[in-house]
Design a protein around this motif. Structure first.
Motif: not given
Length: 230
Positions: A30-40, A47-48, A102-110
């Motif tokens: 729960x702490x990890x979830x609260x501290x992290x931010x969603x990206x799509x 994206x990196x 470099x990290x590139x989305x091959x599909x839609x990612x979350x």
């Protein structure tokens, strides 16, 4: 008590599928979830990027991501493709020296982006996480050594070793989306890869279904001899 309903499902439940976090108790998840931010990110988004500061640990929750880097000669090296759920580029987050690829989305990612300091706190405080990270780093060191050795081998030996390593128990290998991607993965040119595949097919070492993007190993013991060829 009555059966659980969907409304009772904790939002952090997807994190339990990530090997790095699988052993954490509910409170820490729960702490990890609260501290992290969603990206799509849409397909094709880088994206990196290699060399940029790794301010956070990327937790891939859905989709597929490819990792690439550029050599000193300007060639693209393809390190592989990662499917969810997993944590990306832990090494860069730990050493703080910038993303390793470099990290590139091959599909839609979350993804969830977990701040670096929160992740480092987990490594220091939780034995399960610390042990996982040590195993990951040891495996990466071994893979790096294997890549160095493989880079010294002739093209057919590199391809043979990769096919053997990538085959499922039935001897079937699903190739990357294009021969160019396979060439980048092996540090070769597309023409060289195509030539080696053709040679293996003519010698009945493999069956190559170009349309399906699939190889079936017909003589793995002979391929192993090719993989050892200097």
């Amino acid at each position: 008590m009555g059966a659980s309903v969907s409304g009772d499902t904790p939002p952090w439940l997807p994190l339990t599928g990530i090997p790095l976090l699988a052993g954490l108790p509910s409170a820490r998840l729960a702490e990890v979830w609260a501290a992290s931010k969603v990206e799509r990110h849409a397909r094709g988004d880088a994206f990196r990027r290699e060399g940029e500061p790794a301010h956070d640990l990327v937790l891939l929750l859905s989709g597929c991501v490819a990792a690439t880097s550029v050599t000193a000669q300007g060639a693209v090296a393809r390190h592989g493709v990662w499917d969810r759920p997993c944590a990306l580029d832990k090494t860069a987050v730990i050493d703080g020296r910038g993303h390793t690829a470099t990290f590139t989305a091959q599909t839609r990612v979350s993804v969830r982006a977990l701040p670096r300091l929160v992740f480092l706190s987990l490594v220091e405080d939780v034995a399960v996480v610390r042990g996982h990270v040590l195993r990951v780093l040891a495996a990466e060191a071994r893979r790096q050594q294997e890549r160095v050795v493989a880079s010294l081998l002739p093209a057919p030996a590199r391809l043979a070793a990769w096919l053997l390593r990538s085959a499922d128990p039935a001897g079937v290998v699903d190739l990357p989306a294009s021969q160019q991607q396979l060439a980048e993965l092996l540090g070769l040119t597309r023409v060289t890869v195509n030539r080696a595949l053709g040679t293996f097919r003519r010698e009945r070492l493999i069956e190559y279904d170009r349309q399906a993007g699939r190889v079936t190993l017909l003589a793995p013991e002979l391929l192993q001899l090719r993989a050892c060829a200097a």
